[in-house]
Design a protein around this motif. Structure first.
Motif, PDB file in Angstrom:
ATOM      1  N   SER A  63       0.849  -1.200   0.000  1.00 37.69           N
ATOM      2  CA  SER A  63       0.000   0.000   0.000  1.00 37.69           C
ATOM      3  C   SER A  63       0.877   1.240   0.000  1.00 37.69           C
ATOM      4  O   SER A  63       2.084   1.163   0.312  1.00 37.69           O
ATOM      5  CB  SER A  63      -0.913   0.020   1.247  1.00 37.69           C
ATOM      6  OG  SER A  63      -0.135   0.181   2.419  1.00 37.69           O
ATOM      7  N   GLY A  64       0.247   2.358  -0.290  1.00 36.99           N
ATOM      8  CA  GLY A  64       0.951   3.632  -0.170  1.00 36.99           C
ATOM      9  C   GLY A  64       1.328   3.895   1.278  1.00 36.99           C
ATOM     10  O   GLY A  64       2.389   4.460   1.568  1.00 36.99           O
ATOM     11  N   THR A  65       0.455   3.480   2.183  1.00 36.44           N
ATOM     12  CA  THR A  65       0.736   3.649   3.616  1.00 36.44           C
ATOM     13  C   THR A  65       1.990   2.870   3.998  1.00 36.44           C
ATOM     14  O   THR A  65       2.878   3.393   4.699  1.00 36.44           O
ATOM     15  CB  THR A  65      -0.465   3.157   4.446  1.00 36.44           C
ATOM     16  OG1 THR A  65      -1.646   3.832   3.994  1.00 36.44           O
ATOM     17  CG2 THR A  65      -0.270   3.410   5.920  1.00 36.44           C
ATOM     18  N   THR A  89      -3.884  16.304   4.309  1.00 38.47           N
ATOM     19  CA  THR A  89      -3.517  15.028   3.710  1.00 38.47           C
ATOM     20  C   THR A  89      -4.426  13.946   4.261  1.00 38.47           C
ATOM     21  O   THR A  89      -5.156  14.155   5.232  1.00 38.47           O
ATOM     22  CB  THR A  89      -2.038  14.694   3.986  1.00 38.47           C
ATOM     23  OG1 THR A  89      -1.691  13.496   3.277  1.00 38.47           O
ATOM     24  CG2 THR A  89      -1.764  14.477   5.478  1.00 38.47           C
ATOM     25  N   TRP A  90      -4.334  12.771   3.634  1.00 39.99           N
ATOM     26  CA  TRP A  90      -5.009  11.598   4.173  1.00 39.99           C
ATOM     27  C   TRP A  90      -4.301  11.209   5.477  1.00 39.99           C
ATOM     28  O   TRP A  90      -3.064  11.303   5.550  1.00 39.99           O
ATOM     29  CB  TRP A  90      -4.958  10.479   3.130  1.00 39.99           C
ATOM     30  CG  TRP A  90      -5.646   9.220   3.544  1.00 39.99           C
ATOM     31  CD1 TRP A  90      -5.080   7.975   3.670  1.00 39.99           C
ATOM     32  CD2 TRP A  90      -7.035   9.067   3.863  1.00 39.99           C
ATOM     33  NE1 TRP A  90      -6.040   7.069   4.057  1.00 39.99           N
ATOM     34  CE2 TRP A  90      -7.242   7.708   4.185  1.00 39.99           C
ATOM     35  CE3 TRP A  90      -8.114   9.956   3.931  1.00 39.99           C
ATOM     36  CZ2 TRP A  90      -8.481   7.204   4.566  1.00 39.99           C
ATOM     37  CZ3 TRP A  90      -9.352   9.462   4.308  1.00 39.99           C
ATOM     38  CH2 TRP A  90      -9.527   8.099   4.614  1.00 39.99           C
ATOM     39  N   ALA A  92      -3.166   8.708   6.765  1.00 40.55           N
ATOM     40  CA  ALA A  92      -2.053   7.751   6.671  1.00 40.55           C
ATOM     41  C   ALA A  92      -0.700   8.448   6.760  1.00 40.55           C
ATOM     42  O   ALA A  92       0.243   7.913   7.358  1.00 40.55           O
ATOM     43  CB  ALA A  92      -2.145   6.976   5.357  1.00 40.55           C
ATOM     44  N   THR A  93      -0.592   9.631   6.165  1.00 39.66           N
ATOM     45  CA  THR A  93       0.684  10.356   6.133  1.00 39.66           C
ATOM     46  C   THR A  93       1.202  10.604   7.554  1.00 39.66           C
ATOM     47  O   THR A  93       2.399  10.459   7.824  1.00 39.66           O
ATOM     48  CB  THR A  93       0.505  11.710   5.408  1.00 39.66           C
ATOM     49  OG1 THR A  93      -0.263  11.509   4.225  1.00 39.66           O
ATOM     50  CG2 THR A  93       1.832  12.349   5.053  1.00 39.66           C
ATOM     51  N   VAL A 135       3.414  16.514   0.949  1.00 39.37           N
ATOM     52  CA  VAL A 135       2.446  15.810   0.088  1.00 39.37           C
ATOM     53  C   VAL A 135       2.256  16.626  -1.187  1.00 39.37           C
ATOM     54  O   VAL A 135       2.269  17.860  -1.147  1.00 39.37           O
ATOM     55  CB  VAL A 135       1.096  15.652   0.832  1.00 39.37           C
ATOM     56  CG1 VAL A 135       0.021  15.085  -0.087  1.00 39.37           C
ATOM     57  CG2 VAL A 135       1.269  14.780   2.066  1.00 39.37           C
ATOM     58  N   ASP A 157       5.284  12.309  -0.155  1.00 42.56           N
ATOM     59  CA  ASP A 157       4.055  11.544  -0.329  1.00 42.56           C
ATOM     60  C   ASP A 157       3.460  11.948  -1.674  1.00 42.56           C
ATOM     61  O   ASP A 157       2.807  12.982  -1.805  1.00 42.56           O
ATOM     62  CB  ASP A 157       3.084  11.833   0.815  1.00 42.56           C
ATOM     63  CG  ASP A 157       1.793  11.029   0.701  1.00 42.56           C
ATOM     64  OD1 ASP A 157       1.479  10.551  -0.416  1.00 42.56           O
ATOM     65  OD2 ASP A 157       1.094  10.896   1.716  1.00 42.56           O
ATOM     66  N   ALA A 159       1.289  10.132  -3.436  1.00 37.04           N
ATOM     67  CA  ALA A 159       0.156   9.239  -3.686  1.00 37.04           C
ATOM     68  C   ALA A 159      -0.721   9.766  -4.827  1.00 37.04           C
ATOM     69  O   ALA A 159      -1.354   8.990  -5.542  1.00 37.04           O
ATOM     70  CB  ALA A 159      -0.682   9.068  -2.414  1.00 37.04           C
ATOM     71  N   SER A 181       0.894   5.524  -4.348  1.00 37.93           N
ATOM     72  CA  SER A 181      -0.183   4.599  -3.971  1.00 37.93           C
ATOM     73  C   SER A 181      -0.813   4.036  -5.236  1.00 37.93           C
ATOM     74  O   SER A 181      -0.972   4.754  -6.232  1.00 37.93           O
ATOM     75  CB  SER A 181      -1.243   5.356  -3.168  1.00 37.93           C
ATOM     76  OG  SER A 181      -2.419   4.580  -3.059  1.00 37.93           O
ATOM     77  N   TYR A 183      -3.806   2.560  -4.868  1.00 39.36           N
ATOM     78  CA  TYR A 183      -5.170   2.392  -4.346  1.00 39.36           C
ATOM     79  C   TYR A 183      -6.207   2.558  -5.482  1.00 39.36           C
ATOM     80  O   TYR A 183      -5.931   3.185  -6.507  1.00 39.36           O
ATOM     81  CB  TYR A 183      -5.393   3.420  -3.225  1.00 39.36           C
ATOM     82  CG  TYR A 183      -6.776   3.397  -2.656  1.00 39.36           C
ATOM     83  CD1 TYR A 183      -7.241   2.285  -1.945  1.00 39.36           C
ATOM     84  CD2 TYR A 183      -7.641   4.475  -2.836  1.00 39.36           C
ATOM     85  CE1 TYR A 183      -8.531   2.251  -1.446  1.00 39.36           C
ATOM     86  CE2 TYR A 183      -8.925   4.450  -2.329  1.00 39.36           C
ATOM     87  CZ  TYR A 183      -9.369   3.332  -1.638  1.00 39.36           C
ATOM     88  OH  TYR A 183     -10.646   3.299  -1.158  1.00 39.36           O
ATOM     89  N   LYS A 186      -6.584   5.770  -7.590  1.00 38.39           N
ATOM     90  CA  LYS A 186      -5.399   6.511  -8.019  1.00 38.39           C
ATOM     91  C   LYS A 186      -5.200   6.448  -9.542  1.00 38.39           C
ATOM     92  O   LYS A 186      -5.799   5.640 -10.230  1.00 38.39           O
ATOM     93  CB  LYS A 186      -4.162   5.967  -7.297  1.00 38.39           C
ATOM     94  CG  LYS A 186      -4.236   6.140  -5.773  1.00 38.39           C
ATOM     95  CD  LYS A 186      -4.300   7.599  -5.366  1.00 38.39           C
ATOM     96  CE  LYS A 186      -4.098   7.830  -3.878  1.00 38.39           C
ATOM     97  NZ  LYS A 186      -5.287   7.615  -3.047  1.00 38.39           N
ATOM     98  N   GLY A 193      -1.988  -1.193  -3.201  1.00 36.38           N
ATOM     99  CA  GLY A 193      -0.580  -1.312  -3.563  1.00 36.38           C
ATOM    100  C   GLY A 193       0.134   0.013  -3.375  1.00 36.38           C
ATOM    101  O   GLY A 193      -0.501   1.059  -3.222  1.00 36.38           O
ATOM    102  N   PHE A 318      -8.631  17.676   2.055  1.00 36.91           N
ATOM    103  CA  PHE A 318      -8.861  16.733   3.130  1.00 36.91           C
ATOM    104  C   PHE A 318      -9.349  17.497   4.346  1.00 36.91           C
ATOM    105  O   PHE A 318      -9.164  18.711   4.424  1.00 36.91           O
ATOM    106  CB  PHE A 318      -7.542  16.026   3.503  1.00 36.91           C
ATOM    107  CG  PHE A 318      -7.080  15.032   2.467  1.00 36.91           C
ATOM    108  CD1 PHE A 318      -7.665  13.772   2.366  1.00 36.91           C
ATOM    109  CD2 PHE A 318      -6.050  15.367   1.587  1.00 36.91           C
ATOM    110  CE1 PHE A 318      -7.227  12.851   1.431  1.00 36.91           C
ATOM    111  CE2 PHE A 318      -5.616  14.450   0.637  1.00 36.91           C
ATOM    112  CZ  PHE A 318      -6.221  13.196   0.563  1.00 36.91           C
TER     113      PHE A 318
HETATM  114  C1  LIG Z   1      -2.080  11.761   0.237  1.00 35.98           C
HETATM  115  C2  LIG Z   1      -2.180  10.289   0.515  1.00 35.98           C
HETATM  116  N1  LIG Z   1      -1.187   9.676   1.164  1.00 35.98           N
HETATM  117  C3  LIG Z   1      -1.222   8.358   1.425  1.00 35.98           C
HETATM  118  C4  LIG Z   1      -2.280   7.581   1.046  1.00 35.98           C
HETATM  119  C5  LIG Z   1      -2.279   6.132   1.416  1.00 35.98           C
HETATM  120  O1  LIG Z   1      -2.224   5.289   0.326  1.00 35.98           O
HETATM  121  P1  LIG Z   1      -2.837   3.808   0.413  1.00 35.98           P
HETATM  122  O2  LIG Z   1      -4.325   3.933   0.462  1.00 35.98           O
HETATM  123  O3  LIG Z   1      -2.352   3.125  -0.826  1.00 35.98           O
HETATM  124  O4  LIG Z   1      -2.299   3.163   1.655  1.00 35.98           O
HETATM  125  C6  LIG Z   1      -3.355   8.183   0.365  1.00 35.98           C
HETATM  126  C7  LIG Z   1      -4.559   7.486  -0.073  1.00 35.98           C
HETATM  127  O5  LIG Z   1      -4.849   6.485  -0.404  1.00 35.98           O
HETATM  128  C8  LIG Z   1      -3.302   9.560   0.094  1.00 35.98           C
HETATM  129  O6  LIG Z   1      -4.307  10.168  -0.563  1.00 35.98           O
END
Ligand SMILES: Cc1ncc(COP(=O)(O)O)c(C=O)c1O
Length: 377
Positions: A63-65, A89-90, A92-93, A135, A157, A159, A181, A183, A186, A193, A318
């Motif tokens: 994943s991107g995470t 940001t999402w 996850a960052t 990001v 980041d 993504a 990412s 996802y 995307k 992934g 976000f």
């Molecule tokens: C800015 C940003 N960073 C990180 C992610 C995390 O990626 P993933 O969903 O593949 O884990 C996302 C969204 O999916 C995102 O939009």
């Protein structure tokens, strides 16, 4: 002729994946090959993405995470360290910073493109700063040069930024590690992934050890570090490979959709797209507008509800991360970030996808025009 005065009969999806027969065939072929887990297709994706991203090393991840997390671990980020990042940001960052044991330091964004403000990053650097994690919001590269000039490792980041260039240089070839990412929504989508691109062989080697228990010579195995299970399966890699073949065609479709939106929102008082810097190549991943409630006659939330009533799905990119429950409770002394906080209440992302037709985008625009006329009338 399309009737633009009427509400859509079916819900227009926000960002449906553009999956065709080619992706379906690639998955079937992979399943027949017997490779369910990481194998030749993941390796091919790494090779082709390295070429595409103009980077020396690309590592495929779950994943991107996971990409963001392992990039930080590979750079040695851990307890006691600080990582400077953006609130827009999402989550996850910021979550991955917490997972390393380090502290996320949120600094405010620029008002025009909502990317992290390099001047504020410079002010926030301390002797504990171990990395900066900006990001590329919506596909607009963050302002990397002044951030890199601070001399602190940068994990970007990206993504949203698979196709982006910053001042002519490919995003993926610039920062110490750049994370993408795959996802479902995307620009290159596999469902799930992620990828790390880096020109640093040490970072690449560390991520190889971290993403999967390192195999030995068959009869013996050993582990240099307690790794994570963060590898990408060949089934997903095979989808991403086909999406990479289509990346330019899909980008052209989204560019046309951006142009339709640009023309339409130029006529709507109080509805303004995020800035795109002409010096950069924008990945056109999200069409984000800001709704100024004073001029647009209603808040973003009211616009979002009214568009849903018109059968137009939208999204928010976000909400400021530092205002979400975990971050508020864990870091109660966080400073207010006025630019990001205001933006978090105003941003609205409109439907955008190569799976949508121009008529679909026309429906979204017509609905937005009707809603705007109602709220400002
Ligand atoms: C800015 C940003 N960073 C990180 C992610 C995390 O990626 P993933 O969903 O593949 O884990 C996302 C969204 O999916 C995102 O939009």
């Amino acid at each position: 002729m399309q009737d633009v005065s009427a509400r859509r009969e079916t819900m227009l999806g926000f960002q449906p994946p553009a999956i065709g027969d080619e992706e379906i065939a690639a998955v079937a072929e992979t399943l027949r090959s017997g490779w369910l887990t990481t194998g030749p297709r993941a390796a091919e994706l790494e090779r082709r993405m390295a070429e595409y991203l103009e980077a020396e090393h690309v590592l495929a991840l779950a994943s991107g995470t996971a990409a963001l997390h392992l990039a930080l671990v590979a750079l040695g980020v851990g307890p006691g360290d600080e990582v400077i990042t953006t609130p827009i940001t999402w989550p996850a960052t910021a979550n991955v910073v917490v997972h390393t044991g380090a502290t996320p330091i949120f600094v405010d964004v620029r008002d025009d493109d909502l990317n992290i403000d390099p001047a504020r990053v410079a002010e926030a650097v301390t002797e504990r700063t171990k990395a900066i994690l900006p990001v590329d919001l919506a596909g607009q590269p963050c302002d990397l040069d002044p951030i890199l000039a601070l001399g602190v490792p940068v994990v970007e980041d990206a993504a949203h930024a698979a196709e982006s260039r910053y001042r002519g240089r490919k995003v993926g070839s610039i920062a110490d590690a750049t994370c993408f990412s795959l996802y479902a929504t995307k620009n290159i989508a596999a469902g799930e992934g992620g990828l790390i691109a880096t020109n640093d062989a040490e970072v690449a080697d560390a991520v190889r050890d971290l993403r999967l228990m390192r195999r030995g010579d068959g009869s013996r195995y050993d582990i240099p570090v307690p790794g994570y299970k963060a590898n990408l399966s060949d089934v997903l890699a095979s989808i991403a490979l086909v999406q990479l073949d289509k990346v330019e065609r899909h980008a052209e479709i989204r560019a046309q959709q951006f142009a339709l939106y640009d023309d339409a929102v130029a006529e709507l008082d109080g509805v303004k797209p995020l800035a795109r810097d002409a010096r950069d190549a924008h990945a056109l991943h999200l069409y984000v507008v800001r709704i100024d409630p004073e001029r647009a006659g209603a808040t973003r939330d009211e616009y979002q509800r009214a568009l849903a009533d018109e059968n137009i799905a939208t999204s928010i990119h976000f909400l400021p991360v530092h205002l979400l429950t975990y971050y508020r409770e864990r870091f109660p002394d966080q400073e207010t970030l006025p630019v990001g906080e205001r933006a978090g209440a105003e941003v609205l992302s409109l439907p955008l996808s190569p799976a949508h037709s121009d008529d679909d985008i026309g429906d979204a625009i017509a609905a937005l025009q009707r809603v705007h006329a109602r709220f400002t009338g």
